[in-house]
Write a protein that holds these residues in place. Structure first.
Motif, PDB file in Angstrom:
ATOM      1  N   GLY A  26       0.790  -1.308  -0.141  1.00 17.77           N
ATOM      2  CA  GLY A  26       0.082   0.006  -0.078  1.00 17.77           C
ATOM      3  C   GLY A  26       1.017   1.207  -0.084  1.00 17.77           C
ATOM      4  N   HIS A  27       0.263   2.429   0.084  1.00 17.11           N
ATOM      5  CA  HIS A  27       1.017   3.428  -0.055  1.00 17.11           C
ATOM      6  C   HIS A  27       1.510   4.110   1.450  1.00 17.11           C
ATOM      7  N   ILE A  28       2.681   4.369   1.595  1.00 16.01           N
ATOM      8  CA  ILE A  28       3.398   4.753   2.676  1.00 16.01           C
ATOM      9  C   ILE A  28       3.893   6.183   2.366  1.00 16.01           C
ATOM     10  N   PHE A  29       3.119   7.186   3.007  1.00 15.85           N
ATOM     11  CA  PHE A  29       3.568   8.628   2.730  1.00 15.85           C
ATOM     12  C   PHE A  29       4.845   9.025   3.625  1.00 15.85           C
ATOM     13  N   ILE A  30       5.684   9.936   3.040  1.00 17.53           N
ATOM     14  CA  ILE A  30       6.706  10.238   3.166  1.00 17.53           C
ATOM     15  C   ILE A  30       6.721  10.745   4.833  1.00 17.53           C
ATOM     16  N   ASN A  31       5.929  11.329   5.256  1.00 20.47           N
ATOM     17  CA  ASN A  31       5.777  11.914   6.544  1.00 20.47           C
ATOM     18  C   ASN A  31       5.483  10.719   7.544  1.00 20.47           C
ATOM     19  N   TYR A  32       5.220   9.680   7.070  1.00 23.25           N
ATOM     20  CA  TYR A  32       5.101   8.297   7.841  1.00 23.25           C
ATOM     21  C   TYR A  32       6.142   8.068   8.746  1.00 23.25           C
ATOM     22  N   VAL A  33       6.011   7.358   9.987  1.00 20.74           N
ATOM     23  CA  VAL A  33       6.904   6.701  10.834  1.00 20.74           C
ATOM     24  C   VAL A  33       6.675   5.201  11.068  1.00 20.74           C
ATOM     25  N   MET A  34       7.546   4.536  11.036  1.00 21.89           N
ATOM     26  CA  MET A  34       7.240   3.057  11.388  1.00 21.89           C
ATOM     27  C   MET A  34       7.643   2.680  12.738  1.00 21.89           C
ATOM     28  N   GLY A  35       6.815   2.261  13.407  1.00 19.47           N
ATOM     29  CA  GLY A  35       7.145   1.754  15.141  1.00 19.47           C
ATOM     30  C   GLY A  35       7.215   0.338  15.101  1.00 19.47           C
ATOM     31  N   TRP A  36       7.963   0.015  16.295  1.00 20.18           N
ATOM     32  CA  TRP A  36       8.139  -1.155  16.651  1.00 20.18           C
ATOM     33  C   TRP A  36       7.629  -1.066  18.020  1.00 20.18           C
ATOM     34  N   PHE A  37       6.647  -2.233  18.308  1.00 19.22           N
ATOM     35  CA  PHE A  37       6.153  -2.430  19.687  1.00 19.22           C
ATOM     36  C   PHE A  37       6.318  -3.784  20.142  1.00 19.22           C
ATOM     37  N   ARG A  38       6.132  -4.020  21.332  1.00 14.21           N
ATOM     38  CA  ARG A  38       5.905  -5.270  21.825  1.00 14.21           C
ATOM     39  C   ARG A  38       5.129  -5.610  22.957  1.00 14.21           C
ATOM     40  N   CYS A  96       4.619  -4.356  14.249  1.00 18.01           N
ATOM     41  CA  CYS A  96       5.207  -3.141  13.748  1.00 18.01           C
ATOM     42  C   CYS A  96       4.059  -2.278  13.299  1.00 18.01           C
ATOM     43  N   ALA A  97       3.961  -0.982  13.127  1.00 21.06           N
ATOM     44  CA  ALA A  97       2.899  -0.252  12.908  1.00 21.06           C
ATOM     45  C   ALA A  97       3.356   0.913  12.219  1.00 21.06           C
ATOM     46  N   ALA A  98       2.469   1.637  11.335  1.00 21.87           N
ATOM     47  CA  ALA A  98       2.718   2.736  10.467  1.00 21.87           C
ATOM     48  C   ALA A  98       1.675   3.856  10.905  1.00 21.87           C
ATOM     49  N   GLY A  99       1.965   4.923  10.599  1.00 23.34           N
ATOM     50  CA  GLY A  99       1.215   6.179  10.758  1.00 23.34           C
ATOM     51  C   GLY A  99       1.952   7.652  10.593  1.00 23.34           C
ATOM     52  N   PRO A 100       1.492   8.825  10.485  1.00 22.25           N
ATOM     53  CA  PRO A 100       2.046   9.847  10.312  1.00 22.25           C
ATOM     54  C   PRO A 100       2.506  10.177  11.722  1.00 22.25           C
ATOM     55  N   ARG A 101       3.880  11.154  11.557  1.00 27.99           N
ATOM     56  CA  ARG A 101       4.565  11.410  12.589  1.00 27.99           C
ATOM     57  C   ARG A 101       3.931  12.298  13.386  1.00 27.99           C
ATOM     58  N   ASP A 102       3.895  12.112  14.781  1.00 28.27           N
ATOM     59  CA  ASP A 102       3.409  12.956  15.941  1.00 28.27           C
ATOM     60  C   ASP A 102       4.387  13.614  16.758  1.00 28.27           C
ATOM     61  N   TYR A 103       4.637  14.826  16.253  1.00 28.80           N
ATOM     62  CA  TYR A 103       5.489  15.715  16.903  1.00 28.80           C
ATOM     63  C   TYR A 103       5.097  16.024  18.331  1.00 28.80           C
ATOM     64  N   SER A 104       3.936  15.849  18.775  1.00 30.08           N
ATOM     65  CA  SER A 104       3.518  15.996  20.309  1.00 30.08           C
ATOM     66  C   SER A 104       3.875  14.871  21.244  1.00 30.08           C
ATOM     67  N   ASN A 105       4.098  13.682  20.375  1.00 34.71           N
ATOM     68  CA  ASN A 105       4.416  12.571  21.154  1.00 34.71           C
ATOM     69  C   ASN A 105       5.819  11.931  20.991  1.00 34.71           C
ATOM     70  N   SER A 106       6.510  12.557  22.214  1.00 33.53           N
ATOM     71  CA  SER A 106       8.033  12.424  22.234  1.00 33.53           C
ATOM     72  C   SER A 106       8.446  11.093  22.593  1.00 33.53           C
ATOM     73  N   VAL A 107       7.675   9.966  22.638  1.00 31.78           N
ATOM     74  CA  VAL A 107       7.883   8.629  23.284  1.00 31.78           C
ATOM     75  C   VAL A 107       7.805   8.016  21.933  1.00 31.78           C
ATOM     76  N   THR A 108       6.435   7.815  21.549  1.00 30.35           N
ATOM     77  CA  THR A 108       6.326   6.716  20.332  1.00 30.35           C
ATOM     78  C   THR A 108       6.603   7.614  19.000  1.00 30.35           C
ATOM     79  N   GLY A 109       6.267   8.713  18.921  1.00 26.88           N
ATOM     80  CA  GLY A 109       6.485   9.488  17.710  1.00 26.88           C
ATOM     81  C   GLY A 109       5.534   9.294  16.708  1.00 26.88           C
ATOM     82  N   GLY A 110       4.485   8.842  16.829  1.00 26.08           N
ATOM     83  CA  GLY A 110       3.770   8.569  15.648  1.00 26.08           C
ATOM     84  C   GLY A 110       1.919   8.486  15.989  1.00 26.08           C
ATOM     85  N   LYS A 111       1.269   8.489  15.063  1.00 25.10           N
ATOM     86  CA  LYS A 111      -0.249   8.070  15.366  1.00 25.10           C
ATOM     87  C   LYS A 111      -0.260   6.894  14.404  1.00 25.10           C
TER      88      LYS A 111
END
Length: 125
Positions: A26-38, A96-111
């Motif tokens: 699918g389409h990953i936008f350039i402002n996306y971040v890719m996170g890893w969680f457990r 793994c997870a994907a979403g737009p960068r969230d500058y207000s979240n200094s921990v996970t960095g993304g929505k």
């Protein structure tokens, strides 16, 4: 719509290494971040680390800093989690997870709007 599929989990001895992959379609936008969680049994989901889909920014949880490294291959639409010097407490299902960068979240960095199904990592002592 983005689909994420993790792979590479398994059983590893303490002190060993494992590399997880997260293939995105699918389409990953350039402002996306890719996170890893457990998430370990009986615990809440825990942030592991994050990388920008474009650029070099990364961030890690203190519990894995210096041991885990996130990288990506945009040509393959894949993000990796290199796990070194693993410990029994790293045992969990990794997502793994994907979403737009969230500058207000200094921990996970993304929505994070999109999530994979998870891959089990078990570290034996």
């Amino acid at each position: 719509q983005v689909q994420l599929v993790e792979s590479g989990g398994g059983l590893v001895q303490a002190g060993g290494s494992l590399r997880l992959s997260c293939a995105a379609s699918g389409h990953i936008f350039i402002n996306y971040v890719m996170g890893w969680f457990r998430q370990a049994p009986g615990t809440e989901r825990e942030f592991v680390g994050v990388i920008r889909w474009s650029g070099s920014w990364t961030s890690y949880a203190d519990s894995v800093k210096g041991r885990f490294t996130i990288s990506r291959d945009n040509a393959k639409n894949t993000v990796y989690l290199q796990m070194n010097s693993v410990k029994p407490e790293d045992t969990a299902v990794y997502y793994c997870a994907a979403g737009p960068r969230d500058y207000s979240n200094s921990v996970t960095g993304g929505k994070y709007d999109y999530w994979g199904q998870g891959t089990q990592v078990t570290v034996s002592s």
